[in-house]
Design a protein around this motif. Structure first.
Motif, short mmCIF file in Angstrom:
data_model
loop_
_atom_site.label_atom_id
_atom_site.label_comp_id
_atom_site.label_asym_id
_atom_site.label_seq_id
_atom_site.Cartn_x
_atom_site.Cartn_y
_atom_site.Cartn_z
N THR A 152 26.76 -32.95 1.46
CA THR A 152 28.14 -33.35 1.74
C THR A 152 28.22 -34.05 3.10
O THR A 152 28.78 -35.15 3.22
N LEU A 153 27.66 -33.39 4.13
CA LEU A 153 27.67 -34.02 5.45
C LEU A 153 26.90 -35.33 5.43
O LEU A 153 27.32 -36.33 6.02
N GLY A 154 25.76 -35.31 4.72
CA GLY A 154 24.92 -36.51 4.68
C GLY A 154 25.62 -37.67 4.00
O GLY A 154 25.47 -38.83 4.43
N THR A 155 26.37 -37.39 2.94
CA THR A 155 27.07 -38.48 2.26
C THR A 155 28.11 -39.09 3.20
O THR A 155 28.23 -40.32 3.29
N HIS A 156 28.82 -38.22 3.93
CA HIS A 156 29.79 -38.73 4.89
C HIS A 156 29.08 -39.52 6.00
O HIS A 156 29.47 -40.64 6.34
N VAL B 269 29.35 -43.43 7.28
CA VAL B 269 29.60 -43.89 8.64
C VAL B 269 28.53 -44.89 9.06
O VAL B 269 28.83 -45.95 9.63
N THR B 270 27.26 -44.56 8.74
CA THR B 270 26.16 -45.46 9.09
C THR B 270 26.37 -46.84 8.46
O THR B 270 26.26 -47.87 9.12
N PHE B 271 26.69 -46.82 7.16
CA PHE B 271 26.95 -48.08 6.47
C PHE B 271 28.09 -48.82 7.15
O PHE B 271 28.02 -50.03 7.38
N GLY B 272 29.14 -48.05 7.52
CA GLY B 272 30.29 -48.66 8.19
C GLY B 272 29.92 -49.32 9.51
O GLY B 272 30.47 -50.36 9.87
N LEU B 273 28.96 -48.71 10.24
CA LEU B 273 28.57 -49.31 11.53
C LEU B 273 27.99 -50.71 11.31
O LEU B 273 28.34 -51.66 12.02
N PHE B 274 27.10 -50.82 10.32
CA PHE B 274 26.50 -52.14 10.06
C PHE B 274 27.57 -53.12 9.55
O PHE B 274 27.61 -54.28 9.95
N TRP B 275 28.41 -52.63 8.68
CA TRP B 275 29.48 -53.46 8.10
C TRP B 275 30.39 -53.96 9.24
O TRP B 275 30.65 -55.18 9.35
#
Lengths: 198, 648
Positions: A136-140, A144-150
């Motif tokens: 659960t934490l990892g999916t969130h 966030v990680t994806f969002g940083l690159f985006w």
């Protein structure tokens, strides 16, 4: 491309309007995704096997800092979108940059937290509880990680192309995504950490 | 050699070696043919890179038909194995693999693409749009489905097929009891194509909500579009559940987590619950578009407006809501207690009410109509009584106390085939025949089509009705054989004969396509069935931009209004039309996802990391790409319109 100047730039073309609507539908799917994870978490919460339980490994201080950092980033991206609406590109980029730095900080705390768990003997393979907690934490965290690159990609595009119907549309959609991750975190904070520590 | 050993099939048989040779020869033949006829460029430019919803629809259709034959061969093998007691045609392991892949392929890689084929082709035409909301995403959806299907299909020659049933229940599907990579294939192939389905869901909802012709209110949409909207809402609601369940299952198998194991706190029933939270709405994802197609066809060939339009819409919405509240009826016997069982028993039975409303609406549409018994209409009329039988046995199964007798017997197998074949398969064949002239510009032969219909219906009854009896008598499903003393032999032989007749009927359908390609007249009108809704108002073949002028509709039967009441559908001047550009990226991303899935299945971590990065690179490139599409000029539209009008 017909541009309707009575609307904000990010809504000004038909395709823009569709993109934003489509993204809301995507967020609905994301809600179902996290709802499934939460349901599974509540089901497996007390099934700790030989491993530790939540109250044994959760620590309030780093989690509280993480929460504050992420909530602040949601505020700054809101300011960024406001700056975008009134056409202040430089202010917008500054707020976006602050948002991304805060997101990075959040991620740092989360990685540190995972490392601590693993040192305390709560690995992915320990029990059903640790597996669902980390998933659960990892999916969130992955979101966030994806969002940083985006977000970084969008900042670069605005620097290069300025505030156009396309770039503002992307920025607005990104802000929806970022706020959504914040909402999910509030649920994680309340129903995983606080509930687990009680 | 150790490295290569993992790709070997664990339980090889002559059939598998023969399939390897057949697959190898087919691939060589396709490559040689494309090279010899110099069609590589054509294939790439016109099909692999297309973002046109009509072409994507046709690609879904072709894939679905190919998968229908793959799944059909599995079915024949099973019936042949069970035709006589103590048969030695297949061993237990082989039989497990065959029924597992039969279920996965028929539901996810045959029925799903079949409904997506019609949605893609018809929804934009029915709402007067030029394409879907996100044409490139649509292409990506297709290629994810396609490569997911290919991934599952190579399983039986590389590494071994899934063998834990299409439901893949844990702990049976765990590493201990399913050590081969078969179940990994299941997890990743469905995950990849499921992503594609979710994207289609988002795309179609946005298309229907945002891109209707300005005069078309929600309650003026043709019924198939309504059914697509409701279906896609279900897709967006439940596919994320499947995503999570498959991710957990994959992690159990690859990384040794304990989600569904029986040790360290794992809970195997969590899989069963999550699977059916997706799995039960999934069957409504398949049946609702079928209902939509029946509504279109019945109203056309009865020559009447659809009876009870509003109640049709309401019943679909109610079905979609109830479909998410019935999942536990798949495991009444697994001990969740009488309270939970009663709840799910009642919700399940409640679904028969809105379904009954739809049945009566179709009957009232037929009432006093001038019925034309064409092939699509025969399928639709055959559907009504056969589906009602399937629905009634469904209500029998819904009674949780009685279910202890039926559970996991052939009675259940008979029930769900009795709803899926007359419900979904008949609808797809009816839709195929009905929309064939719109898609390809000529009709399928009616006389041959009627032969196929009657043989299919008779074959279906012979194949599945005996299973009700053997099931009540105690024949278990998924058992590879039975002894002579049980007395199931005669009825199973009848089933085998029925399955054979169904196979002949499908062969006749193929022959019909061949025959019609050669002999069917090409100078047909754009409206060969005297139909009613908007998709028939454009030319055949449908021009790239669908409608030169955005139509102005007054009811859900817009085209009928035009023909009978003099309603003016197209008014105003031609304007230049904005269209999206073709792109090869969706195809390439699909191919990378194939490598990604394959690497995870065999735990090849280096290619797994590389392909993950490659997928992300594709996303970045797409984000930075500047693509404003292109315009079709007024002159070009005029030329196309004159050319097409000449045909009609």
């Amino acid at each position: 491309m017909k541009i309707d100047h009575s609307l904000p730039l990010e809504y000004s073309t038909k395709q823009n309007d569709q993109n934003i609507f489509g993204f809301w539908v995507f967020l609905a799917a994301e809600i179902m995704l996290f709802a499934t994870l939460f349901t599974s978490y509540f089901t497996l919460e007390h099934r700790v096997g030989n491993g530790p339980s939540g109250s044994e490994i959760f620590e309030i201080t780093p989690v509280l800092i993480e929460t504050l950092v992420l909530l602040t980033s949601s505020f700054t991206i809101g300011l960024g979108i406001h700056a975008m609406r009134i056409g202040k590109q430089k202010a917008m980029l500054t707020f976006f940059a602050i948002t991304l730095v805060l997101g990075l900080g959040f991620l740092g705390f989360e990685i540190d937290e995972f490392i601590t768990y693993i040192h305390e003997g709560a690995t992915l393979q320990t029990s059903a509880f640790t597996a669902i907690l980390m998933m659960t934490l990892g999916t969130h965290g992955a979101h966030v990680t994806f969002g940083l690159f985006w977000g970084a990609g969008i900042v670069m595009q605005i620097k290069k192309r300025g505030l156009t119907p396309e770039t503002t549309n992307k920025s607005f959609i990104f802000s929806l995504y970022w706020h959504f991750l914040d909402v999910v975190w509030i649920f994680i904070f309340s129903f995983i950490y606080l509930k687990g520590m009680m | 050699m150790d490295f290569l050993d993992r790709f070997a099939v664990p339980n090889p048989s002559i059939a598998i070696y023969a399939s390897m040779v057949a697959i190898g020869l087919t691939v060589v033949a396709i490559f040689a043919g494309l090279t010899y006829f110099k069609k590589w460029g054509y294939l790439w430019r016109e099909w692999l890179t297309t973002v046109d919803h009509k072409r994507i629809g046709i690609m879904y259709l072709i894939s679905a038909l190919i998968m229908l034959f793959r799944g059909g061969v599995d079915a024949i093998m099973m019936r042949a194995q069970l035709a006589v007691p103590d048969n030695k045609l297949m061993d237990a392991q082989h039989y497990n693999e065959v029924f597992s892949t039969h279920g996965v392929i028929m539901l996810l890689f045959m029925a799903m693409p079949f409904i997506f084929a019609f949605m893609n082709y018809l929804v934009p035409l029915q709402i007067g749009a030029r394409d879907v909301a996100f044409p490139r995403l649509n292409a990506l959806s297709f290629w994810l489905f396609f490569f997911g299907a290919m991934l599952l299909n190579i399983s039986f020659v590389v590494g071994g097929s899934p063998d834990a049933g299409w439901t893949s229940y844990f702990p049976l599907a765990g590493n201990e009891l399913s050590p081969s990579v078969g179940t990994n294939y299941y997890m990743f192939a469905i995950q990849i194509s499921g992503l594609g389905s979710l994207m289609t869901g988002i795309n179609m909802i946005t298309t229907i909500i945002k891109m209707r012709a300005p005069s078309m209110t929600l309650m003026k949409m043709p019924m198939f579009t309504w059914s697509s909207l409701v279906t896609n809402l279900i897709i967006v609601t439940v596919f994320p559940v499947l995503t999570v369940a498959l991710a957990m299952g994959s992690m159990d198998r690859l990384f040794g987590t304990h989600f569904f194991t029986t040790t360290n706190g794992g809970m195997d029933m969590l899989w069963a619950n999550l699977f059916w939270v997706w799995g039960h709405p999934e069957v409504y994802i398949l049946i609702l578009p079928a209902f939509g197609l029946y509504s279109e066809i019945i109203s056309t060939f009865a020559g009447r407006n659809l009876y009870g339009y509003k109640s049709m819409v309401a019943s679909m919405v109610i079905i979609s809501a109830l479909s998410c509240l019935v999942w536990a009826h798949h495991f009444f016997t697994m001990g969740q207690g009488p309270t939970a069982n009663s709840f799910f028993s009642i919700t399940t039975m409640a679904i028969s009410v809105p379904t009954g409303v739809k049945m009566f609406n179709w009957l009232f549409t037929l009432w006093k109509g001038k019925i034309r018994f064409t092939v699509p209409m025969l399928y639709s009329i055959g559907f009504i009584p056969l589906f009602v039988i399937g629905g009634m046995t469904g209500v029998m199964l819904a009674m949780s106390a009685a279910d202890y007798q039926y559970h996991n017997t052939m009675f259940l197998v008979a029930h769900f085939h009795n709803v899926i074949i007359p419900g979904v398969v008949f609808a797809m064949l009816a839709g195929l025949t009905y929309y064939w002239p719109k898609m390809f510009g000529f009709m399928l032969n009616e006389r041959i089509g009627k032969w196929a219909f009657w043989l299919l219906s008779i074959g279906f009854c012979l194949a599945f009705f005996p299973m009700y009896i053997t099931g009540l008598d105690g024949q278990a499903r998924r058992m590879y054989t039975y002894s002579e003393a049980t007395g199931y032999g005669a009825l199973n032989m009848v089933s085998f004969v029925g399955a054979g007749i169904m196979a002949i009927s499908f062969a006749i359908i193929v022959y019909n396509v061949y025959y019609s390609v050669r002999y069917s007249p090409r100078n047909i009108s754009a409206d060969p069935w005297d139909a009613r809704s908007l998709e028939w108002a454009t030319h055949t073949p449908v021009p790239e931009y669908n409608f030169a002028i955005t139509p102005n509709v007054a009811s859900s039967q817009a085209f009928w209004d035009t023909k009978k009441k003099g309603h003016e559908l197209f008014s105003g001047e031609l304007e230049k039309i904005h269209m999206p550009n073709n792109s090869g990226v969706p195809f390439i991303m699909g191919a990378i996802f194939f490598v990604w899935g394959f690497s995870f299945i065999f735990s090849l971590w280096i290619p797994a990391i590389i392909s993950t990065i490659a997928i992300l690179v594709c996303l970045v490139l797409r984000s930075f790409e500047v693509d404003h599409g292109r315009y079709i000029s007024v002159k070009e539209i005029e030329e196309t319109e004159i050319k097409l009008r000449g045909v009609n």
